[in-house]
Design an enzyme around this catalytic site. Structure first.
Site, PDB file in Angstrom:
ATOM      1  N   SER A 175     -29.023 -70.735  17.671  1.00 43.46           N
ATOM      2  CA  SER A 175     -28.744 -70.977  16.217  1.00 43.46           C
ATOM      3  C   SER A 175     -27.142 -71.139  16.049  1.00 43.46           C
ATOM      4  CB  SER A 175     -29.330 -70.109  15.336  1.00 43.46           C
ATOM      5  OG  SER A 175     -30.765 -70.221  15.533  1.00 43.46           O
ATOM      6  N   HIS A 227     -25.174 -67.215  12.829  1.00 45.31           N
ATOM      7  CA  HIS A 227     -24.870 -68.476  12.171  1.00 45.31           C
ATOM      8  C   HIS A 227     -23.680 -68.699  11.431  1.00 45.31           C
ATOM      9  CE1 HIS A 227     -29.784 -68.149  11.545  1.00 45.31           C
ATOM     10  NE2 HIS A 227     -29.456 -68.362  12.664  1.00 45.31           N
TER      11      HIS A 227
END
Length: 319
Positions: A175, A227
């Site tokens: 991610s 992230h």
């Protein structure tokens, strides 16, 4: 994770009127690196499940293995892993990001290996679909070298920030690298602003997509620091790696011989490149120094933990 497909129109440069050219003459690369990344992630997941070997290693405290017909590739009980995947101990053994082992076990390689691991089939599918939609178009536009650098450095940046703020759990997944590609899409749109049509709509769409994906990260068991770290790294790298020539430069072949040719890039683009390079060097250096000194990022930012999980009446953020 969603993606925005920002295009410029047709495939060739065409004349819009007597005095203005709309350039769409970028060389389109063949995307092969992103498909290789997808295959590699899937292959690694299969190896992880093979090593996990639920039928032989599950003690039955959380129920039986899921999809037993898969044999040693069957999944851990859903109470243990609702994402249809391996145990946390297997992920840890095969390179999951774990702060203590990185800092005190001298296993810095986990900052990279964790990018290729996934917690389950659902996790893997979500990330690989996002990688296909985002990565293939970027690779077609900018080539495998730049996209490869973006992907790996963004994932590395996400791992650093994750390690600084999440020190009691194992973190895995691509991610951070994917958010880096999203960040690069945003910086590419900003630095090449003048060559886009419908630029405001494109910017709004991309910002909404990024905001939604970051908002999902405040749910428990989601590593939003990876992230955020990946996004920031990708954003800055995009200013450096994804420059496009301006119209005045590209259309010079259509102008009269005595016409004044504009510079290849605008001054603000050069400023963004320099500032971004400085911030990247400083950010990675400070982050790595803090990490290997064993510092906890939460000690320097008392509210930052809310960026990764916001406690509610439905869940706590202790785990």
């Amino acid at each position: 994770m969603a993606s925005a497909d920002l295009e410029r129109g047709g495939a060739k440069a065409r004349r819009a009127n007597d005095n203005f050219y709309v350039d769409n003459s970028d060389h389109e690369w063949t995307s092969w690196l992103i498909p290789i990344f997808v295959v590699a992630n899937v292959a690694v997941f299969v190896v992880v499940m093979y090593v996990n070997n639920c039928p032989n290693n599950n003690l039955g405290f959380e129920g039986g293995c899921v999809a037993k017909f898969l044999g040693r590739l069957s999944f851990q009980p859903l109470k243990e892993n609702p994402l249809f995947g391996p145990s946390s101990s297997t992920l840890d053994k095969l390179g999951g990001l774990e702060w203590y082992k990185v800092v005190h076990g001298h296993q810095a390689w986990r900052l990279v290996s964790c990018i290729w691991l996934h917690a389950g089939v659902i996790h893997l599918l979500a990330n690989m679909l996002s990688l296909v939609f985002i990565g293939i178009r970027l690779e077609q536009q900018f080539g495998f070298v730049r996209v490869g650098i973006l992907y790996m450095l963004s994932g590395f940046g996400g791992s650093i920030l994750s390690s600084l703020f999440i020190q009691k759990n194992i973190s895995v997944g691509a991610s951070g690298a994917l958010f880096g590609l999203l960040g690069a899409m945003l910086s590419e749109l900003i630095t090449n602003w003048s060559i886009y049509s419908n630029k405001v709509a494109a910017l709004f769409t991309l910002v909404v997509i990024i905001a939604i994906n970051l908002a999902v990260g405040i749910l428990p068991h989601v590593d939003n620091f990876a992230h955020i770290g990946g996004f920031l790294a990708g954003l800055l790298l995009g200013f450096v790696l994804l420059l496009r020539p301006q119209f005045g430069w590209v259309e010079r072949q259509y102008l009269p011989a005595d016409a004044r040719v504009r510079s290849k890039h605008k001054s603000y683009q050069y400023v963004l490149v320099v500032v971004s390079l400085i911030l990247l060097i400083v950010g990675f250096t400070v982050g790595l120094v803090m990490l290997f000194k064993g510092e906890n990022g939460n000690d320097h930012c008392s509210w930052c933990h809310y960026l990764s999980c916001v406690p509610t009446s439905k869940w706590k953020c202790d785990n």
